[in-house]
Scaffold this active site. Structure first.
Site, PDB file in Angstrom:
ATOM      1  N   ASP A 118       0.756  -1.032   0.118  1.00  0.00           N
ATOM      2  CA  ASP A 118       0.140   0.106   0.145  1.00  0.00           C
ATOM      3  C   ASP A 118       0.750   1.613  -0.040  1.00  0.00           C
ATOM      4  O   ASP A 118       2.144   1.682   0.851  1.00  0.00           O
ATOM      5  CB  ASP A 118      -0.355  -0.437   1.227  1.00  0.00           C
ATOM      6  CG  ASP A 118      -1.888  -0.956   1.319  1.00  0.00           C
ATOM      7  OD1 ASP A 118      -2.652  -2.067   0.384  1.00  0.00           O
ATOM      8  OD2 ASP A 118      -2.248  -1.265   2.034  1.00  0.00           O
ATOM      9  N   ASP A 154       4.296  -0.297  -8.544  1.00  0.00           N
ATOM     10  CA  ASP A 154       4.192   0.494 -10.066  1.00  0.00           C
ATOM     11  C   ASP A 154       3.670   1.578  -9.572  1.00  0.00           C
ATOM     12  O   ASP A 154       3.731   2.698 -10.213  1.00  0.00           O
ATOM     13  CB  ASP A 154       2.123  -0.265 -10.380  1.00  0.00           C
ATOM     14  CG  ASP A 154       1.791   0.485  -9.610  1.00  0.00           C
ATOM     15  OD1 ASP A 154       1.706   0.148  -7.995  1.00  0.00           O
ATOM     16  OD2 ASP A 154       0.650   1.190  -9.631  1.00  0.00           O
TER      17      ASP A 154
HETATM   18  N1  SAH Z   1       0.563  -8.612  -3.303  1.00  0.00           N
HETATM   19  C1  SAH Z   1      -0.374  -8.762  -3.787  1.00  0.00           C
HETATM   20  C2  SAH Z   1      -1.158  -7.321  -2.988  1.00  0.00           C
HETATM   21  C3  SAH Z   1      -0.634  -5.696  -2.695  1.00  0.00           C
HETATM   22  S1  SAH Z   1      -1.687  -4.464  -2.291  1.00  0.00           S
HETATM   23  C4  SAH Z   1       0.075  -8.299  -5.562  1.00  0.00           C
HETATM   24  O1  SAH Z   1       0.477  -7.678  -5.463  1.00  0.00           O
HETATM   25  O2  SAH Z   1      -1.021  -8.596  -5.906  1.00  0.00           O
HETATM   26  C5  SAH Z   1      -1.159  -4.782  -0.716  1.00  0.00           C
HETATM   27  C6  SAH Z   1      -1.817  -5.858   0.388  1.00  0.00           C
HETATM   28  O3  SAH Z   1      -1.109  -5.678   1.129  1.00  0.00           O
HETATM   29  C7  SAH Z   1      -2.490  -5.873   0.626  1.00  0.00           C
HETATM   30  O4  SAH Z   1      -3.485  -7.313   0.187  1.00  0.00           O
HETATM   31  C8  SAH Z   1      -3.278  -5.414   1.617  1.00  0.00           C
HETATM   32  O5  SAH Z   1      -4.164  -5.595   2.538  1.00  0.00           O
HETATM   33  C9  SAH Z   1      -1.859  -6.257   2.207  1.00  0.00           C
HETATM   34  N2  SAH Z   1      -1.504  -5.599   3.470  1.00  0.00           N
HETATM   35  C10 SAH Z   1      -0.955  -4.072   3.948  1.00  0.00           C
HETATM   36  N3  SAH Z   1      -0.547  -3.395   4.834  1.00  0.00           N
HETATM   37  C11 SAH Z   1      -0.624  -4.537   5.619  1.00  0.00           C
HETATM   38  C12 SAH Z   1       0.102  -4.917   7.034  1.00  0.00           C
HETATM   39  N4  SAH Z   1       0.651  -4.164   7.514  1.00  0.00           N
HETATM   40  N5  SAH Z   1       0.333  -6.488   7.547  1.00  0.00           N
HETATM   41  C13 SAH Z   1      -0.251  -7.779   6.063  1.00  0.00           C
HETATM   42  N6  SAH Z   1      -0.988  -7.375   5.857  1.00  0.00           N
HETATM   43  C14 SAH Z   1      -0.462  -5.706   4.578  1.00  0.00           C
END
Ligand code: SAH
Length: 217
Positions: A118, A154
């Site tokens: 994120d 990205d």
């Molecule tokens: N890696 C995947 C998803 C990317 S979106 C891909 O590239 O398709 C980022 C993901 O990280 C989301 O599913 C979100 O729920 C998770 N995420 C974000 N912060 C997090 C945290 N502190 N601990 C665990 N998961 C987290």
């Protein structure tokens, strides 16, 4: 990311403890009891629906893979991949990355993957970015010496922030590309996000880095 609640996800997760743990306790976890084989463990934080980690685990049976994801409704999709064709070198934990130091001993992991984390674009939320120095401090403890951190995104702002944050820590940069697909077209295991962005013609940025060894004297 818009989250759609998946009905029955929690129940499903709690029914397959051999593949997944819904961690609510922050009690320490013994990696050796999670996996059949005692071999290096690679960690991915934020696995989403698990495409990347599942494919890696399938292609690399000599490595154990541990996938962390915060949301039940997302990680249940990764569990479904496991249920369809179980791999004994893959284990999933629903938890928040901020709690990892309570869950695992130091030097537990031989590699860390962060994929499309994120971006937290607001400056006041910068500490939530998974490449913020507070997280790096945590990763340094969790990773064995010489372990690599692999990061793809990205989002150019998050990428530039991450390059600065890692270099300032300081970490050693082993690889940096702002258009990674143009270099490795055929060998890439994509994530769900990456597959979508690639189709849209977006550039994917990638870096690989290592923590520097402490200098004694
Ligand atoms: N890696 C995947 C998803 C990317 S979106 C891909 O590239 O398709 C980022 C993901 O990280 C989301 O599913 C979100 O729920 C998770 N995420 C974000 N912060 C997090 C945290 N502190 N601990 C665990 N998961 C987290």
């Amino acid at each position: 990311m818009r989250l759609r609640k998946v009905k029955g996800a929690k129940k499903k997760i709690n029914s397959y403890k051999e593949f997944i743990l819904d961690d609510q306790t922050n009690n320490p976890i013994d990696l050796e009891t999670l996996f059949k084989q005692n071999q290096p463990v690679y960690l991915e934080i934020g696995i989403g629906k698990g495409k990347f980690i599942y494919e890696h685990a399938k292609n690399n049976p000599h490595i154990n893979y541990l996938g962390i994801e915060k949301y039940t409704s997302v990680i249940v999709r990764a569990l479904e991949k496991q249920l369809e064709e179980p791999l004994d070198n893959l284990y999933l934990i629903r938890t928040d990355a901020k709690d990892l130091n309570d869950l695992f001993k130091q030097n537990s992991f031989s590699r860390l993957y962060l994929n499309f984390s994120d971006p937290w674009p607001k400056n006041r939320h910068r500490k939530r970015r998974l490449t913020h120095k507070n997280f790096l401090k945590m990763y340094e403890k969790l990773l064995v010496k010489e372990a690599e951190l692999h990061f793809k995104t990205d989002n150019i702002d998050l990428f530039e922030f991450s390059v600065e944050e890692l270099e300032a820590y300081p970490m050693n940069m082993l690889y940096i590309s702002r258009d990674y697909h143009s270099e490795y077209e055929n060998e890439i295991v994509t994530t769900e996000f990456e597959k979508r962005f690639k189709k849209q013609g977006k550039k994917i940025h990638k870096l690989t880095a290592k923590f520097k060894e402490e200098l004694n004297g």
